[in-house]
Write a protein that holds these residues in place. Sequence first.
Motif, PDB file in Angstrom:
ATOM      1  N   VAL A 141       0.855  -1.188   0.000  1.00 61.47           N
ATOM      2  CA  VAL A 141       0.000   0.000   0.000  1.00 61.47           C
ATOM      3  C   VAL A 141       0.889   1.236   0.000  1.00 61.47           C
ATOM      4  CG1 VAL A 141      -1.897  -1.156   1.208  1.00 61.47           C
ATOM      5  CG2 VAL A 141      -0.179   0.093   2.522  1.00 61.47           C
ATOM      6  N   GLU A 143       0.929   5.107   1.488  1.00 61.23           N
ATOM      7  CA  GLU A 143       0.282   5.981   2.460  1.00 61.23           C
ATOM      8  C   GLU A 143       1.168   7.192   2.736  1.00 61.23           C
ATOM      9  OE1 GLU A 143      -2.636   5.691   3.787  1.00 61.23           O
ATOM     10  OE2 GLU A 143      -3.229   3.573   3.628  1.00 61.23           O
ATOM     11  N   THR A 144       0.535   8.270   3.168  1.00 62.67           N
ATOM     12  CA  THR A 144       1.275   9.443   3.616  1.00 62.67           C
ATOM     13  C   THR A 144       1.331   9.423   5.136  1.00 62.67           C
ATOM     14  OG1 THR A 144       0.613  10.745   1.694  1.00 62.67           O
ATOM     15  CG2 THR A 144       1.389  11.956   3.623  1.00 62.67           C
ATOM     16  N   ARG A 149       5.238  10.463   1.807  1.00 66.00           N
ATOM     17  CA  ARG A 149       4.562   9.400   1.067  1.00 66.00           C
ATOM     18  C   ARG A 149       5.452   8.165   1.037  1.00 66.00           C
ATOM     19  NH1 ARG A 149       2.622   8.501  -4.319  1.00 66.00           N
ATOM     20  NH2 ARG A 149       0.384   8.053  -4.271  1.00 66.00           N
ATOM     21  N   ARG A 187      -2.244  -1.235   7.476  1.00 62.86           N
ATOM     22  CA  ARG A 187      -3.230  -0.176   7.682  1.00 62.86           C
ATOM     23  C   ARG A 187      -2.609   0.913   8.557  1.00 62.86           C
ATOM     24  NH1 ARG A 187      -5.006  -1.670   3.784  1.00 62.86           N
ATOM     25  NH2 ARG A 187      -7.000  -2.666   3.352  1.00 62.86           N
ATOM     26  N   VAL A 188      -2.891   2.170   8.215  1.00 62.34           N
ATOM     27  CA  VAL A 188      -2.218   3.300   8.858  1.00 62.34           C
ATOM     28  C   VAL A 188      -3.213   4.159   9.625  1.00 62.34           C
ATOM     29  CG1 VAL A 188      -0.929   5.432   8.420  1.00 62.34           C
ATOM     30  CG2 VAL A 188      -0.360   3.345   7.156  1.00 62.34           C
ATOM     31  N   VAL A 193       1.547   2.033  11.898  1.00 62.04           N
ATOM     32  CA  VAL A 193       1.230   1.069  10.844  1.00 62.04           C
ATOM     33  C   VAL A 193       0.871  -0.251  11.521  1.00 62.04           C
ATOM     34  CG1 VAL A 193       2.020  -0.102   8.763  1.00 62.04           C
ATOM     35  CG2 VAL A 193       2.917   2.175   9.324  1.00 62.04           C
TER      36      VAL A 193
END
Length: 225
Positions: A141, A143-144, A149, A187-188, A193
């Motif tokens: 994934v 994510e920022t 990023r 998942r963040v 994380v």
Amino acid sequence: MNFVRARIPGKERVRCLKESNGEVLWEHAYDADYFSVYPYAIGPRTTPLVYEGVVYTLGAEGHLRAYTAKEGKLVWHRNILKEYKLETPLWGTAGHPIVEGELLICPVGGSGSTVVAFDRRTGKERWRALDVPQSGYGTPVIETINGHRQLLVWDAENLNGMDPESGKVFWSVPFKPQFGMAIGAPRVWKDLVFIMGYNNKSGAIRVAPDGKSARLVWGRNLRKG
């Protein structure tokens, strides 16, 4: 546990159906002999990815292919297991490719090629990174986190934070699931994380404010508490 492998002749298919009535608009089939654990020789694990009129598919035996969405014309194809000299993962190739700009980023595996970015238009390799033999079974994934990023890749040994454009590795935190089964996509939440693997092994990693390092906050087998 006894994991029995066998060569099982098979085919994989990509079908495009008309949404309103299920009519088959186009279909492609190709030979895909299975070498994964016997009961799991049952077809692709990943969902087709559609982006800007192109359908990207990845089969259980590493057939990475791109088709035009409208006509089903094959644009390019690669066999990543054969090209990178890899054995089929026990449960087949299962990590979904993702699009980032002009790149198609794909879990692969092997020395220096745990994750590989391909030109999404031509299929040519653009960069490769990490050095873990098994790429795991999860999907990367982007994510920022703290304004930075990052491409998050959980392979069979570590959670990694990377530059999605170049493949540069910012940080790696060891977190090894049983049987290499890194399954859940990271998942963040804020700077944390969260990851989850086979047999209830879960953990949380905190990313530093500058995005260049990270540390394990907690990790445990939820069956044991």
